[in-house]
Design a protein around this motif. Sequence first.
Motif, PDB file in Angstrom:
ATOM      1  N   ALA A 192       0.829  -1.209   0.000  1.00 32.45           N
ATOM      2  CA  ALA A 192       0.000   0.000   0.000  1.00 32.45           C
ATOM      3  C   ALA A 192       0.860   1.254   0.000  1.00 32.45           C
ATOM      4  O   ALA A 192       0.469   2.284  -0.570  1.00 32.45           O
ATOM      5  N   GLU A 193       2.059   1.185   0.619  1.00 29.81           N
ATOM      6  CA  GLU A 193       2.911   2.368   0.702  1.00 29.81           C
ATOM      7  C   GLU A 193       3.324   2.860  -0.679  1.00 29.81           C
ATOM      8  O   GLU A 193       3.477   4.067  -0.899  1.00 29.81           O
ATOM      9  N   GLN A 194       3.528   1.924  -1.622  1.00 30.63           N
ATOM     10  CA  GLN A 194       3.896   2.327  -2.980  1.00 30.63           C
ATOM     11  C   GLN A 194       2.808   3.187  -3.596  1.00 30.63           C
ATOM     12  O   GLN A 194       3.081   4.243  -4.183  1.00 30.63           O
ATOM     13  N   VAL A 195       1.575   2.725  -3.487  1.00 28.72           N
ATOM     14  CA  VAL A 195       0.451   3.436  -4.102  1.00 28.72           C
ATOM     15  C   VAL A 195       0.182   4.747  -3.368  1.00 28.72           C
ATOM     16  O   VAL A 195      -0.032   5.797  -3.982  1.00 28.72           O
ATOM     17  N   ASP A 196       0.209   4.694  -2.046  1.00 27.10           N
ATOM     18  CA  ASP A 196      -0.132   5.869  -1.247  1.00 27.10           C
ATOM     19  C   ASP A 196       0.778   7.045  -1.567  1.00 27.10           C
ATOM     20  O   ASP A 196       0.328   8.193  -1.625  1.00 27.10           O
ATOM     21  N   ALA A 197       2.055   6.776  -1.794  1.00 26.35           N
ATOM     22  CA  ALA A 197       3.006   7.855  -2.068  1.00 26.35           C
ATOM     23  C   ALA A 197       2.759   8.526  -3.411  1.00 26.35           C
ATOM     24  O   ALA A 197       3.218   9.652  -3.636  1.00 26.35           O
ATOM     25  N   LEU A 198       2.027   7.863  -4.306  1.00 24.29           N
ATOM     26  CA  LEU A 198       1.837   8.378  -5.661  1.00 24.29           C
ATOM     27  C   LEU A 198       0.446   8.946  -5.905  1.00 24.29           C
ATOM     28  O   LEU A 198       0.158   9.424  -7.004  1.00 24.29           O
ATOM     29  N   ILE A 199      -0.421   8.900  -4.912  1.00 22.56           N
ATOM     30  CA  ILE A 199      -1.795   9.398  -5.092  1.00 22.56           C
ATOM     31  C   ILE A 199      -1.774  10.924  -5.184  1.00 22.56           C
ATOM     32  O   ILE A 199      -1.254  11.601  -4.298  1.00 22.56           O
ATOM     33  N   PRO A 200      -2.327  11.500  -6.242  1.00 16.93           N
ATOM     34  CA  PRO A 200      -2.333  12.968  -6.378  1.00 16.93           C
ATOM     35  C   PRO A 200      -3.230  13.637  -5.341  1.00 16.93           C
ATOM     36  O   PRO A 200      -4.253  13.071  -4.933  1.00 16.93           O
ATOM     37  N   ASP A 201      -2.846  14.840  -4.927  1.00 13.85           N
ATOM     38  CA  ASP A 201      -3.680  15.651  -4.031  1.00 13.85           C
ATOM     39  C   ASP A 201      -4.683  16.435  -4.865  1.00 13.85           C
ATOM     40  O   ASP A 201      -4.776  17.667  -4.766  1.00 13.85           O
TER      41      ASP A 201
END
Length: 686
Positions: free
Chosen positions: A142-151
């Motif tokens: 999940a950390e991989q995806v979470d770091a790339l989620i746009p604000d």
Amino acid sequence: MTDQAVDPDGVRLSGEGQFLGRTRELKELRADIERAGLDTLAGRKAPRARVLLIAGRPGSGRTALAEELVRTVADRYDGVLRARLSEPDGTPVPVADVARELLTALDVPAPAGAAEDDLTAVLREALADRRALLLLDDAVAAEQVDALIPDAPECLVVAVSGGPLTGIADVRPCTLGGLDTKAALELLSRHTGSVRVTVDPRSAERLVEECQGHPAALMLAGGWLAARPKAAVADLAKQLHAESDEGNPLSRVFQLVHGTLPAAAARTLRLLSLAPAGLVDPHTASALAGCSVAEARSALDDFVALGLLHAVESPLPQYEVPGCLYPLLRALADAQDRPGELRLARARMLERTVRLLQSSRVITETDSPEAREKLQGMPPSVRFPSPRAAEDWLRIRRPALLASARLAVADGELDTLARRLMSQLVRTMVAHFGMRAAAPDLYVLHGLVLDVAERRALPREKAAALLNLADLDAQTGRTREALVRYRAALDAGREANDPYATGRAMESVGGAYLELGDYERAADWFGRALAQRLARGEREEAARLYGRIAAAHTCAGHYGEAVRNWRAALAGHRRNGDVPAHARALSELARVQEYAGHPEESLRTCQEAVEWARRAEDLRLLAALQVRLADTLDRLGDPAAAQLHRGAAERLLGQELSGGETGPQQSEDPKQGENACEIRSTFAED
């Protein structure tokens, strides 16, 4: 943004005709896009993009479903970005690497060697005002995806994973099982032909049951039947049923397909598990198997027909090992091939890659008779027809080449080949792409060189790697990090008794202090480097270092010391017969005299510099000196003479522009990046 896609599972349910099955899942996913999130229900504005999750085993068609979803909703967004978050062997791709690739797709520059947090921050900023759709495939954590989620709530993230992504708020999961019978039969008939399914529908349904509707298993079964027109569907179903106690459906079908291949083809297939990043081209397969390139190309095409590989859309022939088959291939290779054979195959692959890189670089040196002779001496199979063809090959194979370097270093048993590979890769990238464009990849490669140098206790190569990394740090504004590495390079250079490394490290330490505004230390370190150059009789370098010391004293306001060192630099340039450097040194001396409040001396020095600039035929410097003369004459109360010099400067600049750009002039400071591509070792030469 990119619109190219590769299914790492090797399952393309939409490759021919319309998308197969998954109607319910696709409908639910599209509905989830419109459904109100938890923040909206609570009366808050969503802080980030919505995340949809498609979870399933490798080979279940999870990527194909994600691609179909993206295709159906892409027109609602500004563009689609795709990234793969793990290697074929399941190793997670560093988030920094993924962020850099996404920024490249967005045409947003990212500094070489930047930290993960910095790169993801730049990525979020780049996506803040966009309505983008991100497909993040093969996520491991999940950390991989979470770091790339746009604000940006207007963006959408579609993540593909083998399981839940615990920790990401409000994620919408969609878990995949097998295909329904109708879709599975249609997938099977695409390979076998509809007749073999319709004439024996019960056996076809039994085969689907044995495969549990698993798309990748069905594709392998279909490919096996397609290669054997006389084989009955019922016989294959019975054979799989007899082996039902041995592993999952995909493993059983794969074992069957592998077991019926000719011995040479089966061995080639197993060795493809050694291909870096799972990317294979005919040269890679040829080197691994020890056969000709033509034979390797034929074998790869046969594997594609059997569903064991899939072709990558590319101007050059390139293939990918399906992620779902990679662990099976690796297990078979470990079980059936001796470790020595696998090591030899890997060594052949690395050696072929080195030769291709060497050929790709040498063809750019078209003006060198030695390079042309070297190119003619290479086997025809590794030659490129033109520099453009060599650059295209390098660009297309770049992910595999970088992965090859990483794997060679991680192996630990082929360090000699790894060092040769990295040396050639660095030099070839610089030759084709230039230092600035290649900098992010160079940073990675020099880091790998440092790993090998430390492991093998090679202080000379350690010093070179540290210098190269520090240069790239300095170029991207990380001066303090560069300073630490320059000092470490100095220690390694002293350990190796390498005067080049120690001299350059001392000078670079001085340059870092100069950039940080610590002019006293800068002058001190330049002085240490100067002492070494003088002791070794390196007159040209010594003259240049006098100028660097003078520059540091000028910044510190010590004009007397600055003048003394510029005069020493002038004496050195005069002895060396370096007319352009002599002219530039006079120009700088005139500037310092002006700062010191001696306009008459500055005027005389500037006039002398004009004469030397004419001898050097340096039009830009000559024009700059004319402007400086004009300013000095204005201060001395002679505006008429000043106007004449300004007119002369305008004519010189017009003359230079009409004659074409000559490029920026060199300064007394050395070009800090000129050695950033250098790996100084016994393998640097061809």
